[in-house]
Design a protein around this motif. Structure first.
Motif, mmCIF file in Angstrom:
data_model
loop_
_atom_site.group_PDB
_atom_site.id
_atom_site.type_symbol
_atom_site.label_atom_id
_atom_site.label_comp_id
_atom_site.label_asym_id
_atom_site.label_seq_id
_atom_site.Cartn_x
_atom_site.Cartn_y
_atom_site.Cartn_z
ATOM 1 N N UNK A 118 0.809 -1.209 0.000
ATOM 2 C CA UNK A 118 0.000 0.000 0.000
ATOM 3 C C UNK A 118 0.848 1.267 0.000
ATOM 4 N N UNK A 119 2.076 1.173 0.468
ATOM 5 C CA UNK A 119 2.940 2.353 0.496
ATOM 6 C C UNK A 119 3.406 2.761 -0.894
ATOM 7 N N UNK A 120 3.254 1.858 -1.863
ATOM 8 C CA UNK A 120 3.601 2.199 -3.244
ATOM 9 C C UNK A 120 2.364 2.353 -4.129
ATOM 10 N N UNK A 121 1.284 1.659 -3.794
ATOM 11 C CA UNK A 121 0.095 1.695 -4.655
ATOM 12 C C UNK A 121 -0.848 2.848 -4.325
ATOM 13 N N UNK A 122 -0.810 3.359 -3.094
ATOM 14 C CA UNK A 122 -1.576 4.557 -2.754
ATOM 15 C C UNK A 122 -0.786 5.779 -3.192
ATOM 16 N N UNK A 123 -1.486 6.833 -3.579
ATOM 17 C CA UNK A 123 -0.795 8.039 -4.014
ATOM 18 C C UNK A 123 -1.718 9.234 -4.088
ATOM 19 N N UNK A 138 -5.083 18.478 -16.804
ATOM 20 C CA UNK A 138 -3.752 18.337 -16.193
ATOM 21 C C UNK A 138 -3.813 17.334 -15.034
ATOM 22 N N UNK A 139 -4.458 16.204 -15.288
ATOM 23 C CA UNK A 139 -4.720 15.186 -14.269
ATOM 24 C C UNK A 139 -3.529 14.231 -14.192
ATOM 25 N N UNK A 140 -2.940 14.110 -13.004
ATOM 26 C CA UNK A 140 -1.803 13.200 -12.811
ATOM 27 C C UNK A 140 -1.967 12.424 -11.505
ATOM 28 N N UNK A 141 -1.304 11.285 -11.451
ATOM 29 C CA UNK A 141 -1.255 10.439 -10.266
ATOM 30 C C UNK A 141 0.206 10.234 -9.884
ATOM 31 N N UNK A 142 0.519 10.438 -8.595
ATOM 32 C CA UNK A 142 1.886 10.253 -8.104
ATOM 33 C C UNK A 142 1.856 9.157 -7.044
ATOM 34 N N UNK A 143 2.191 7.911 -7.418
ATOM 35 C CA UNK A 143 2.171 6.813 -6.439
ATOM 36 C C UNK A 143 3.291 6.978 -5.415
ATOM 37 N N UNK A 144 2.988 6.599 -4.179
ATOM 38 C CA UNK A 144 3.991 6.689 -3.130
ATOM 39 C C UNK A 144 4.373 8.096 -2.740
ATOM 40 N N UNK A 145 3.547 9.062 -3.097
ATOM 41 C CA UNK A 145 3.858 10.469 -2.782
ATOM 42 C C UNK A 145 4.173 10.620 -1.299
ATOM 43 N N UNK A 146 5.217 11.385 -0.984
ATOM 44 C CA UNK A 146 5.591 11.603 0.404
ATOM 45 C C UNK A 146 6.374 12.899 0.523
ATOM 46 N N UNK A 147 5.749 13.911 1.136
ATOM 47 C CA UNK A 147 6.392 15.199 1.383
ATOM 48 C C UNK A 147 7.046 15.763 0.120
ATOM 49 N N UNK A 188 -7.261 4.503 3.263
ATOM 50 C CA UNK A 188 -5.990 5.207 3.121
ATOM 51 C C UNK A 188 -6.186 6.484 2.312
ATOM 52 N N UNK A 189 -5.574 7.576 2.765
ATOM 53 C CA UNK A 189 -5.695 8.828 2.025
ATOM 54 C C UNK A 189 -4.715 9.871 2.520
ATOM 55 N N UNK A 190 -4.656 10.962 1.779
ATOM 56 C CA UNK A 190 -3.756 12.071 2.085
ATOM 57 C C UNK A 190 -4.565 13.252 2.618
ATOM 58 N N UNK A 210 -1.530 16.848 4.115
ATOM 59 C CA UNK A 210 -1.573 16.266 2.777
ATOM 60 C C UNK A 210 -0.248 15.742 2.266
ATOM 61 N N UNK A 211 0.757 15.702 3.125
ATOM 62 C CA UNK A 211 2.099 15.298 2.678
ATOM 63 C C UNK A 211 2.449 13.863 3.021
ATOM 64 N N UNK A 212 1.552 13.156 3.715
ATOM 65 C CA UNK A 212 1.842 11.775 4.108
ATOM 66 C C UNK A 212 0.590 10.924 3.942
ATOM 67 N N UNK A 213 0.804 9.620 3.776
ATOM 68 C CA UNK A 213 -0.307 8.672 3.679
ATOM 69 C C UNK A 213 -0.809 8.348 5.079
ATOM 70 N N UNK A 214 -2.131 8.429 5.265
ATOM 71 C CA UNK A 214 -2.757 8.136 6.543
ATOM 72 C C UNK A 214 -3.682 6.931 6.439
ATOM 73 N N UNK A 215 -4.046 6.411 7.608
ATOM 74 C CA UNK A 215 -4.729 5.122 7.687
ATOM 75 C C UNK A 215 -5.844 5.168 8.713
#
Length: 339
Positions: free
Chosen positions: A123-128, A173-182, A247-249, A258-263
Motif C-alpha cells: 500500500x505504500x507504493x500503490x496509494x498516491x 492536467x490530471x496526474x497520479x503520483x504513487x507513493x507520494x511523500x512530502x 488510506x488517504x492524504x 496532505x504530505x503523508x499517507x494516513x490510515x
C-alpha cells in the motif's frame, strides 16, 4: 440524520470542456460509462505542469462551497436527486500484484482516527496523490489507489476528483503520483490518458452512490504503472459489513497537511443518512485531500495487500463513507481496463 459532504461533495464549478485528443483513443465505452480521452500533447503538458511549487499550492478537495461559494451538499434525500440503488450481480475479485519495489511492512496498531501509515508494504507504493486543474485555473489534490487491471494502468478514485457533476466536464492536467511523500515522487508522475466515470453520477447532480471513477494512466520510462509499483486487488458485489482499512492524504495538521499517507480502519456499516443511500462507512474520518483514497477488505497489514471495495467519498461527523462497487462500478472498471 443531517449529513455534510465534509470531504467531498461534487466539484460543482463552471467549467469548459477539456478537449479530447485523438492520439491513443480509447475504445467506445459501454452504455452508462462516460469517458474523456487525453491527447499525447495534453499528457506531456500535464507532466510538465506539476512543478514542486504547484504541488505545494494545490488545494485539498473538500466540498463545493470551497470551490464556488455554493452551499455544500447535505446528502439528505431533499437535497439530492434520488437514484436507484446499485444493482448487485455475481461477485468478482481481481487479486493484488506485488511490485518490484515492495518491502514487507511491520506491526500496525488498529486506529479509529487517522494516523500516519508506517506499515510499509504494497500500500505504500500503490496509494498516491492525484493532482488536477479546473477550467478557472484552480489546482486541487485528491487521493487514489492502483487497482489490478488487464492494461496494468488503472487507478481507483472518487468521481468528484475526475468530473464536474454539475456539467459532466472532466478536469485537466490530471496526474497520479504513487507513493507520494512530502513532495517526493519516488516512482514518477503518471499522467492520465483516459478518465472514466458512471453516467449516474452526473445525471443525479453528484449522488454519492455513484462517486467512483477510474483513470487510465500513461507509462513512465516505458514501464506500466503496475510493473512499476504493483497493484491492490479489487472486488465487486462483495459482502458488506466487513472489517476494512482506508488510506488517504488528508490535509489537516494532524494528518501531515496532505504530505503523508494516513490510515483508518473499522467494521463497515450501512449509511443511514439518506433514504436512497447504498454507501457503507466506518467510525473514522479523514479530512479534505483524502477524497478518492481506497477502502480495502481482507487487508494484510504486514504485506500491505488487500481488495479495493470502495473509495473515500463523503463524511458525516466522525464517520467516512464509500460507494458500493456493484455492477455499475464493474462495467466502468472493465472499460478502463480495456483502454
Amino acid at each position: 440524520m443531517k449529513r455534510s459532504a465534509a470531504l467531498l461533495g461534487a466539484l460543482a464549478l463552471a467549467a469548459t470542456a477539456w478537449t479530447a485528443g485523438t492520439a491513443h483513443a480509447a475504445p467506445a465505452s459501454p452504455a452508462g460509462v462516460r469517458q474523456t480521452s487525453v491527447s499525447a500533447a495534453q499528457q506531456s503538458a500535464a507532466e510538465r505542469f506539476w512543478t514542486p511549487e504547484r504541488l505545494r499550492g494545490a488545494k485539498d478537495v473538500t466540498n463545493a462551497k470551497d470551490m464556488t461559494g455554493l452551499p455544500a451538499a447535505t446528502g439528505t434525500a431533499a437535497a439530492r436527486t434520488t437514484a436507484a440503488p446499485a444493482t448487485a450481480g455475481p461477485r468478482l475479485a481481481v487479486p493484488p500484484v506485488a511490485g518490484p519495489s515492495t518491502t514487507a511492512g511491520g506491526e500496525v496498531t488498529p486506529m479509529s482516527s487517522p494516523t500516519a501509515w508506517n506499515g510499509g508494504g504494497l500500500i505504500s507504493t500503490t496509494a498516491g496523490k492525484v493532482f488536477f486543474q479546473n477550467s478557472s485555473g484552480g489546482t486541487f489534490a485528491c487521493s487514489a489507489t492502483v487497482a489490478n487491471a488487464d492494461n496494468k494502468s488503472v487507478v481507483l478514485t472518487a468521481g468528484h476528483c475526475i468530473v464536474n457533476a454539475g456539467t459532466g466536464e472532466s478536469y485537466q492536467n490530471w496526474v497520479f503520483i504513487p507513493g507520494y511523500n512530502h513532495g517526493n515522487r519516488p516512482f514518477g508522475t503518471f499522467s492520465a490518458r483516459v478518465l472514466y466515470w458512471w453516467s449516474g453520477y452526473v445525471s443525479t447532480g453528484g449522488n454519492a452512490n455513484w462517486d467512483f471513477a477510474y483513470a487510465v494512466v500513461n507509462t513512465v520510462n516505458n514501464r506500466s504503472l503496475v510493473d512499476t509499483v504493483g497493484a491492490e486487488g479489487i472486488a465487486f458485489n462483495s459482502p458488506t459489513g466487513q472489517h476494512v482499512h482506508s488510506f488517504g492524504y488528508g490535509g489537516s495538521d494532524a494528518e501531515g497537511n496532505g504530505e503523508q499517507l494516513n490510515h483508518c480502519e473499522g467494521t463497515e456499516y450501512p449509511d443511514a443518512g439518506r433514504g436512497d443511500s447504498t454507501m457503507w462507512g466506518i467510525d473514522c474520518v479523514q479530512s479534505g485531500g483524502s477524497s478518492g483514497g481506497g477502502f480495502l477488505s481482507n487487508f494484510d497489514t504486514g504485506a500491505g495487500t488487500g481488495y479495493l471495495v470502495g473509495n473515500i467519498s463523503v463524511s458525516s461527523g466522525n464517520n467516512e463513507y464509500h460507494p458500493y462497487l456493484g455492477d455499475e462500478a464493474l462495467t466502468t472498471y472493465q472499460a478502463a481496463g480495456a483502454a
